[in-house]
Design a protein around this motif. Structure first.
Motif, short mmCIF file in Angstrom:
data_model
loop_
_atom_site.label_atom_id
_atom_site.label_comp_id
_atom_site.label_asym_id
_atom_site.label_seq_id
_atom_site.Cartn_x
_atom_site.Cartn_y
_atom_site.Cartn_z
N VAL A 249 -13.70 -50.20 -101.49
CA VAL A 249 -14.61 -50.88 -100.59
C VAL A 249 -13.80 -51.85 -99.75
CG1 VAL A 249 -16.62 -52.39 -100.40
CG2 VAL A 249 -16.54 -50.66 -102.21
N TYR A 250 -13.80 -51.67 -98.46
CA TYR A 250 -13.02 -52.53 -97.56
C TYR A 250 -13.79 -53.83 -97.30
CZ TYR A 250 -9.96 -48.55 -96.73
OH TYR A 250 -9.07 -47.51 -96.89
N VAL A 251 -13.13 -54.94 -97.54
CA VAL A 251 -13.75 -56.26 -97.34
C VAL A 251 -13.50 -56.70 -95.90
CG1 VAL A 251 -13.83 -58.65 -98.12
CG2 VAL A 251 -13.37 -56.81 -99.76
N VAL A 252 -14.60 -56.96 -95.20
CA VAL A 252 -14.53 -57.28 -93.78
C VAL A 252 -14.92 -58.74 -93.57
CG1 VAL A 252 -15.26 -56.61 -91.46
CG2 VAL A 252 -15.25 -54.91 -93.32
N GLY A 253 -14.02 -59.52 -92.99
CA GLY A 253 -14.31 -60.92 -92.71
C GLY A 253 -14.98 -61.09 -91.36
N THR A 254 -16.00 -61.95 -91.30
CA THR A 254 -16.69 -62.22 -90.04
C THR A 254 -17.30 -63.61 -90.08
OG1 THR A 254 -18.34 -61.36 -88.49
CG2 THR A 254 -18.88 -61.20 -90.82
N ASP A 255 -17.22 -64.32 -88.97
CA ASP A 255 -17.84 -65.65 -88.88
C ASP A 255 -19.25 -65.46 -88.35
OD1 ASP A 255 -18.38 -68.34 -88.63
OD2 ASP A 255 -17.32 -68.57 -86.73
N THR B 124 -7.19 -65.49 -94.08
CA THR B 124 -7.73 -64.58 -95.11
C THR B 124 -7.18 -63.17 -94.94
OG1 THR B 124 -9.72 -63.92 -93.86
CG2 THR B 124 -9.87 -65.92 -95.21
N LEU B 125 -6.89 -62.81 -93.70
CA LEU B 125 -6.30 -61.50 -93.43
C LEU B 125 -4.84 -61.47 -93.90
CD1 LEU B 125 -6.81 -58.71 -92.07
CD2 LEU B 125 -5.88 -59.70 -89.97
N GLN B 126 -4.10 -62.51 -93.58
CA GLN B 126 -2.69 -62.57 -93.95
C GLN B 126 -2.51 -62.60 -95.47
OE1 GLN B 126 -0.67 -62.08 -91.54
NE2 GLN B 126 -2.21 -62.40 -89.95
N GLN B 127 -3.42 -63.28 -96.16
CA GLN B 127 -3.31 -63.42 -97.61
C GLN B 127 -3.86 -62.22 -98.37
OE1 GLN B 127 -5.45 -67.08 -98.20
NE2 GLN B 127 -3.90 -68.34 -97.20
N GLY B 128 -4.48 -61.28 -97.67
CA GLY B 128 -5.01 -60.09 -98.32
C GLY B 128 -6.40 -60.25 -98.89
N ASP B 129 -7.07 -61.37 -98.60
CA ASP B 129 -8.44 -61.57 -99.08
C ASP B 129 -9.44 -60.75 -98.27
OD1 ASP B 129 -7.60 -63.45 -100.99
OD2 ASP B 129 -7.64 -65.06 -99.51
N ARG B 130 -9.07 -60.36 -97.06
CA ARG B 130 -9.90 -59.50 -96.22
C ARG B 130 -9.04 -58.31 -95.78
NH1 ARG B 130 -12.36 -62.94 -98.22
NH2 ARG B 130 -13.78 -64.48 -97.29
N LYS C 257 -4.21 -56.36 -90.95
CA LYS C 257 -2.94 -56.98 -91.29
C LYS C 257 -1.79 -56.25 -90.62
CE LYS C 257 -0.52 -58.96 -95.26
NZ LYS C 257 -0.54 -59.13 -96.74
N LYS C 258 -0.81 -57.00 -90.16
CA LYS C 258 0.33 -56.43 -89.46
C LYS C 258 0.98 -55.32 -90.28
CE LYS C 258 2.90 -56.98 -85.70
NZ LYS C 258 2.30 -56.88 -84.35
N GLY C 259 1.13 -54.15 -89.67
CA GLY C 259 1.79 -53.04 -90.34
C GLY C 259 0.89 -52.10 -91.12
N ASN C 260 -0.41 -52.39 -91.18
CA ASN C 260 -1.32 -51.52 -91.93
C ASN C 260 -1.74 -50.34 -91.03
OD1 ASN C 260 -3.22 -50.34 -93.60
ND2 ASN C 260 -4.22 -52.25 -94.16
N ALA C 261 -0.80 -49.43 -90.83
CA ALA C 261 -1.00 -48.33 -89.89
C ALA C 261 -2.08 -47.36 -90.34
CB ALA C 261 0.32 -47.58 -89.69
N ASP C 262 -2.21 -47.15 -91.65
CA ASP C 262 -3.20 -46.19 -92.16
C ASP C 262 -4.62 -46.66 -91.85
OD1 ASP C 262 -3.96 -43.85 -93.86
OD2 ASP C 262 -4.84 -45.43 -95.11
N LEU C 263 -4.91 -47.92 -92.15
CA LEU C 263 -6.25 -48.46 -91.87
C LEU C 263 -6.49 -48.51 -90.37
CD1 LEU C 263 -8.89 -49.75 -92.67
CD2 LEU C 263 -7.71 -51.94 -92.94
N LEU C 264 -5.49 -48.89 -89.61
CA LEU C 264 -5.63 -48.96 -88.16
C LEU C 264 -6.01 -47.60 -87.58
CD1 LEU C 264 -5.26 -51.14 -85.93
CD2 LEU C 264 -2.99 -50.18 -85.54
N ALA C 265 -5.37 -46.55 -88.08
CA ALA C 265 -5.66 -45.19 -87.60
C ALA C 265 -7.09 -44.78 -87.93
CB ALA C 265 -4.66 -44.20 -88.21
#
Length: 287
Positions: free
Chosen positions: A50-56, A103-109, A239-247
């Motif tokens: 389950v992908y955790v998505v951060g949003t304000d 939160t993205l850099q730390q892997g929480d999202r 997150k920088k370098g997450n090519a699989d999720l980006l695709a």
């Protein structure tokens, strides 16, 4: 003689029967049969990520909370549609804007959706999908205000949401040391301050300003556009370098644009179909 013979015969027969019984008890059990194919097939499947998505969730109509505290909005529905196309499961977590990138850099999202403008500075520390929304800054003022253009704000009290592109453009106009820039945790808070007379104007993204002015007629606001504001585009941040999720996300975005889902959502939230060529990849990132 006959009786004795009979007794001995019975004794002998009894011994023979006992031996057979003991012999039978000493035999090994046959090996257990292999589990049936159906039993193997019924084993629990591996847990789906389950992908955790951060949003304000304070930026209607893109993301906000309804009366049930559910996170709703255009951004949310876009991501849900993208996830369905990509075969992903997502969970939205309300995340304050000021700390959302950490939160993205730390892997929480796993990724972020929060009307995030794609900028060269942000691209240094995170990756973005193709754009999904075209935006531009607007000025919100009271209807009787004499403010007519962005440059008129140079010496006035202006409200912005901390860390947004609205904050950036006003800081550039007034200078980093200006005490007239009033920063708020959310754009609605800045607009409330404008309503009470604490500031002269608010600079924020067009979608948010138009939504607020439309849904709060009692505030008696008007919005002002200015050519000084550069076009902007929103993207999903990973997150920088997450090519699989980006695709996966890019493919999902392409699919919902191709099958009409995107246009349907755009019309639902903004009252008209998306302009032709809306959210097309830009050759250079906006502000």
């Amino acid at each position: 003689m006959t009786a004795l013979t009979t007794r001995r015969f019975l004794q002998t027969a009894g011994l023979l029967i006992a031996g057979v019984v003991l012999s039978a008890c000493g035999k090994k059990e046959p090996p257990a049969a292999a589990p049936a194919a159906s039993a193997v097939a019924s084993a629990p499947a591996p847990a789906v990520k389950v992908y955790v998505v951060g949003t304000d969730a304070a930026y209607a109509p893109f993301e906000s909370q309804n009366e049930k505290a559910e996170i709703v909005g255009f951004d949310i529905d876009v991501v849900k549609a993208v996830a369905q196309k990509a075969g992903m499961e997502v969970k939205f977590v309300n995340t304050p804007w000021e700390g959302i990138f950490n939160t993205l850099q730390q892997g929480d999202r796993d990724f972020l959706v929060s009307a995030i403008t794609i900028t060269p500075e942000r691209k240094q520390t995170m990756d973005f999908t193709e754009p999904y929304f075209d935006a531009q800054q607007l000025i919100a003022v009271k209807q009787n205000s004499k403010i007519g253009k962005f440059d008129d704000l140079k010496k006035l009290k202006v409200g912005v949401q901390t860390g947004t592109t609205g904050d950036e453009v006003v800081t550039k106009l007034q200078g980093k040391t200006s005490t007239n820039i009033k920063r708020f945790e959310s754009t609605p808070l800045a607009l409330k301050e404008l309503e009470s007379g604490g500031i002269d104007a608010v600079v924020a993204d067009n979608g948010v300003v138009i939504n607020y002015v439309t849904n709060n007629p009692g505030s008696k606001f008007k919005s002002i556009a200015d050519k000084a504001f550069q076009p902007e585009q929103y993207g999903l941040a990973v997150k920088k370098g997450n090519a699989d999720l980006l695709a996966k996300l890019n493919k999902g975005l392409a699919d919902i644009k191709a099958d009409g889902t995107y246009d349907k959502l755009y019309t639902q939230y903004f009252g008209a179909p998306a302009p032709k060529g809306a959210a097309a990849p830009a050759s250079a990132a906006s502000k």
